[in-house]
Design a protein around this motif. Structure first.
Motif, PDB file in Angstrom:
ATOM      1  N   THR A   1       0.833  -1.206   0.000  1.00 20.15           N
ATOM      2  CA  THR A   1       0.000   0.000   0.000  1.00 20.15           C
ATOM      3  C   THR A   1       0.868   1.256   0.000  1.00 20.15           C
ATOM      4  O   THR A   1       0.518   2.264  -0.642  1.00 20.15           O
ATOM      5  N   SER A   2       2.005   1.217   0.674  1.00 16.32           N
ATOM      6  CA  SER A   2       2.916   2.359   0.641  1.00 16.32           C
ATOM      7  C   SER A   2       3.418   2.610  -0.777  1.00 16.32           C
ATOM      8  O   SER A   2       3.535   3.759  -1.216  1.00 16.32           O
ATOM      9  N   GLU A   3       3.702   1.535  -1.496  1.00 15.99           N
ATOM     10  CA  GLU A   3       4.152   1.697  -2.882  1.00 15.99           C
ATOM     11  C   GLU A   3       3.043   2.274  -3.765  1.00 15.99           C
ATOM     12  O   GLU A   3       3.317   3.064  -4.673  1.00 15.99           O
ATOM     13  N   LEU A   4       1.796   1.906  -3.486  1.00 14.74           N
ATOM     14  CA  LEU A   4       0.683   2.490  -4.244  1.00 14.74           C
ATOM     15  C   LEU A   4       0.569   3.987  -3.972  1.00 14.74           C
ATOM     16  O   LEU A   4       0.359   4.788  -4.896  1.00 14.74           O
ATOM     17  N   TRP A   5       0.688   4.385  -2.707  1.00 10.69           N
ATOM     18  CA  TRP A   5       0.653   5.810  -2.386  1.00 10.69           C
ATOM     19  C   TRP A   5       1.824   6.536  -3.038  1.00 10.69           C
ATOM     20  O   TRP A   5       1.677   7.671  -3.520  1.00 10.69           O
ATOM     21  N   MET A   6       2.994   5.896  -3.066  1.00 14.70           N
ATOM     22  CA  MET A   6       4.144   6.529  -3.705  1.00 14.70           C
ATOM     23  C   MET A   6       3.955   6.651  -5.213  1.00 14.70           C
ATOM     24  O   MET A   6       4.437   7.605  -5.832  1.00 14.70           O
TER      25      MET A   6
ATOM     26  N   PHE B   1      14.880  -0.119   1.232  1.00 15.11           N
ATOM     27  CA  PHE B   1      16.008   0.643   0.703  1.00 15.11           C
ATOM     28  C   PHE B   1      16.089   0.506  -0.816  1.00 15.11           C
ATOM     29  O   PHE B   1      16.628   1.378  -1.495  1.00 15.11           O
ATOM     30  N   GLN B   2      15.534  -0.587  -1.348  1.00 15.22           N
ATOM     31  CA  GLN B   2      15.590  -0.863  -2.785  1.00 15.22           C
ATOM     32  C   GLN B   2      14.372  -0.326  -3.540  1.00 15.22           C
ATOM     33  O   GLN B   2      14.233  -0.604  -4.733  1.00 15.22           O
ATOM     34  N   SER B   3      13.510   0.417  -2.884  1.00 18.49           N
ATOM     35  CA  SER B   3      12.317   0.935  -3.550  1.00 18.49           C
ATOM     36  C   SER B   3      12.691   1.961  -4.614  1.00 18.49           C
ATOM     37  O   SER B   3      13.158   3.062  -4.301  1.00 18.49           O
ATOM     38  N   ALA B   4      12.457   1.618  -5.862  1.00 15.82           N
ATOM     39  CA  ALA B   4      12.780   2.538  -6.965  1.00 15.82           C
ATOM     40  C   ALA B   4      11.886   3.772  -6.916  1.00 15.82           C
ATOM     41  O   ALA B   4      12.312   4.876  -7.258  1.00 15.82           O
ATOM     42  N   GLN B   5      10.638   3.587  -6.512  1.00 15.36           N
ATOM     43  CA  GLN B   5       9.734   4.726  -6.454  1.00 15.36           C
ATOM     44  C   GLN B   5      10.168   5.712  -5.372  1.00 15.36           C
ATOM     45  O   GLN B   5      10.158   6.936  -5.598  1.00 15.36           O
ATOM     46  N   TYR B   6      10.542   5.189  -4.210  1.00 13.80           N
ATOM     47  CA  TYR B   6      10.999   6.088  -3.156  1.00 13.80           C
ATOM     48  C   TYR B   6      12.240   6.841  -3.602  1.00 13.80           C
ATOM     49  O   TYR B   6      12.375   8.049  -3.348  1.00 13.80           O
ATOM     50  N   ARG B   7      13.160   6.154  -4.283  1.00 16.40           N
ATOM     51  CA  ARG B   7      14.383   6.823  -4.713  1.00 16.40           C
ATOM     52  C   ARG B   7      14.062   7.927  -5.716  1.00 16.40           C
ATOM     53  O   ARG B   7      14.661   9.008  -5.687  1.00 16.40           O
ATOM     54  N   ARG B   8      13.111   7.692  -6.598  1.00 17.50           N
ATOM     55  CA  ARG B   8      12.723   8.738  -7.558  1.00 17.50           C
ATOM     56  C   ARG B   8      12.115   9.938  -6.835  1.00 17.50           C
ATOM     57  O   ARG B   8      12.368  11.091  -7.212  1.00 17.50           O
TER      58      ARG B   8
END
Length: 300
Positions: free
Chosen positions: A75-80, A144-151
């Protein structure tokens, strides 16, 4: 002799708890139910692809609590994903001098951050023994490997070439992260906007190497002070400054809740992705995205 009231009640059906006669309730249910045949039309589940979304949870451990861990991060990735959509739109609108549209998008990003902050409350219900039961099954996977967070980090100006490496194994993801790394950040576009509006911004911060982390500058602070000392004349730039402060305020809260939740669940163990865990996350609390907007408050 029958009472007229009782006769009427019998004929229409006794009133239910809502005050609506049961006969009326049954009729409403039947009428509404007749509209619920979706065999020929797109349904709610079809539109949202719920079969795919709700079948994407695959716990690897036998522990009951792993479902929480998976759903929290999905769900965090969906929000991101939505946050990136709004940030990209805001950057485009700022570059095109369409500020009302940008304000709306940035306000939405801040509200998304609030959702992510509260999500940590749910993960915080996982105790250390519960996490320890699933940790061996996570291998080296890590947020740490979340590509969306890094973007998102890169779009907000926190550039770091080393953060490209965790995505090198996925060329498709790396391309997206690399593009965000090389592009002007949201703040870079705002400084260009200020120059277009007649506020002098140092040339060093208008055509700099956008892959470098942003560095605070007294000239940029002076530009923002000009805006904040006369908000009536520069109202839209003043509002932009406050939108950015709102966004960073929410982002700081998200980072802080991340740190405290991780410390609560795993203490000071190293992260599954190889980072220092809490020690690394605490360093991130010191990162300031829009430094001049915070520094100028002391001088007003």
């Amino acid at each position: 002799m029958s009472c007229p009231h009782h006769t009427t009640a019998a004929a229409t059906g006794a009133a239910d708890a809502t005050g609506i006669g049961t006969g009326t309730t049954e009729r409403i249910v039947q009428e509404e139910g007749a509209q619920l045949d979706f065999s020929r039309d797109m349904s709610y589940g079809d539109y949202l692809h719920l079969d795919q979304v709700l079948s994407a949870q695959h716990p690897l451990s036998p522990d009951h609590n792993e479902m929480l861990f998976i759903v929290q991060h999905q769900t965090s990735e969906l929000w991101m994903k939505l946050m990136l959509h709004e940030l990209q739109g805001a950057v485009r609108e700022v570059a095109a001098d369409h500020l009302p549209e940008a304000f709306k998008m940035l306000a939405r990003v801040s509200r998304i951050m609030e959702q992510l902050v509260h999500a940590w409350d749910v993960l915080g219900t996982m105790t250390p023994p519960e996490y320890s039961a699933i940790r061996p099954y996570l291998s080296n996977s890590s947020g740490f490997q979340s590509a969306q967070y890094r973007r998102i980090e890169f779009m907000l100006g926190n550039k770091n070439a080393a953060m490209l490496k965790p995505h090198a194994h996925r060329p498709d993801l790396l391309a997206d992260v690399q593009a965000a790394y090389e592009a002007p950040s949201l703040y870079d576009e705002v400084l260009r906007l200020m120059q277009r509006r007649g506020i002098e911004v140092p040339a060093s911060h208008l055509s700099r190497d956008f892959t470098r982390p942003y560095e605070a500058d007294d000239g940029v602070k002076a530009a923002w002070l000009q805006v904040y000392r006369d908000p009536r004349q520069y109202w839209d730039l003043y509002q932009m400054g406050e939108e950015l402060v709102d966004l960073e305020d929410a982002f700081r809260l998200w980072r802080f809740r991340h740190v405290t939740t991780v410390e609560r669940v795993i203490g000071f163990k190293r992260g599954t992705g190889g980072t220092g865990g809490v020690s690394y996350l605490r360093k991130m609390l010191d990162v300031v995205l829009f430094p001049e907007l915070w520094a100028l408050r002391t001088e007003l």
